[in-house]
Design an enzyme around this catalytic site. Structure first.
Site, PDB file in Angstrom:
ATOM      1  CG  MET A   1      -1.820  -1.239   1.290  1.00 60.69           C
ATOM      2  SD  MET A   1      -2.849  -1.457  -0.160  1.00 60.69           S
ATOM      3  CE  MET A   1      -4.113  -0.261   0.206  1.00 60.69           C
TER       4      MET A   1
ATOM      5  CG  HIS B   1      -6.486  -2.333  -8.801  1.00 61.94           C
ATOM      6  ND1 HIS B   1      -6.166  -1.558  -7.699  1.00 61.94           N
ATOM      7  CD2 HIS B   1      -7.681  -1.890  -9.250  1.00 61.94           C
ATOM      8  CE1 HIS B   1      -7.133  -0.688  -7.502  1.00 61.94           C
ATOM      9  NE2 HIS B   1      -8.068  -0.867  -8.418  1.00 61.94           N
TER      10      HIS B   1
ATOM     11  CG  LEU C   1      -3.033   4.724  -8.139  1.00 59.50           C
ATOM     12  CD1 LEU C   1      -2.166   3.963  -7.155  1.00 59.50           C
ATOM     13  CD2 LEU C   1      -4.003   5.633  -7.409  1.00 59.50           C
TER      14      LEU C   1
ATOM     15  CD  GLU D   1      -7.336  -9.537  -5.520  1.00 57.90           C
ATOM     16  OE1 GLU D   1      -6.223  -9.436  -4.991  1.00 57.90           O
ATOM     17  OE2 GLU D   1      -8.320  -8.881  -5.128  1.00 57.90           O
TER      18      GLU D   1
END
Ligand code: GRF
Length: 195
Positions: free
Chosen positions: A90, A109, A144, A174
């Site tokens: 993060m 993401h 980003l 994911e």
């Protein structure tokens, strides 16, 4: 074998999926170390149990972000790291690491990029009212949640969904998508090296 470093900040479930995929030979690479910007990241314990080198650094204890990244970069170079996998890391990466590892930093993401960049992507998707969401594995650039997409996977969004339910459904994907995407990058690099 190409050598992977994994950067984390939290629980490390994607990190675990990567470690297991390497062990099963689904990624033709080895995980060398796990680096965290949070001392209390749960994933560090899992990494240690898997016999991996771990390092927790507090970015605030460095003069600035460049000094923090330079410290990490030296470790990456010393350990002959080929690919950096961001797994719930993060913190934005700056040019120090990105320039040296251009095209070799990868991220997962929890949305179908380019929709819902940034924090709380699953909540953004729910708030917008989309009927499908998912996850995206992509090469990291200086913007980003941008950069070339390697793989995506779709999940349905139900009217009854909560943020937790949707996050859990996406997270399962994911764990499948990310190792596959890393293996794609591994093979891309191996093929480049052959030329
Ligand atoms: C995942 O949802 C990932 O997509 C996002 O951060 C979360 C990390 O979860 N970048 P974990 O630490 O891998 O469990």
């Amino acid at each position: 074998m190409l050598r992977l470093a994994i950067f984390i900040s939290g629980r490390g479930s994607n990190m675990t999926a990567i470690i297991n995929a390497c062990k099963r030979g689904e990624i033709q690479a080895e995980v060398v170390n796990v680096i965290s910007n949070k001392q209390d990241a749960k994933g560090l314990e899992i990494a240690k149990k898997n016999g991996l080198d771990t390092l927790a650094l507090n970015p605030n204890s460095f003069e600035n972000n460049e000094a923090y990244e330079k410290h990490i970069l030296e470790i990456l170079i010393k350990e002959n790291i080929d690919i950096v996998c961001l797994a719930g890391y993060m913190k934005l990466l700056g040019p120090t690491i990105l320039n040296r590892f251009n095209g070799r930093v990868i991220n997962i993401h929890p949305s179908l990029l380019p929709s819902f960049k940034g924090l709380n992507a699953q909540k953004q998707a729910l708030d917008y009212g989309v009927k499908f969401s998912g996850c995206t594995a992509h090469i990291v650039t200086n913007k980003l949640d941008d950069g070339p997409i390697l793989l995506q996977e779709v999940v349905p969004v139900y009217d009854s969904d909560t943020e937790d339910l949707l996050s859990g459904r996406i997270l399962k994907k994911e764990h499948i998508v990310y190792p596959k995407a890393i293996n794609l990058l591994v093979h891309r690099i191996l093929n480049e090296e052959k030329v």
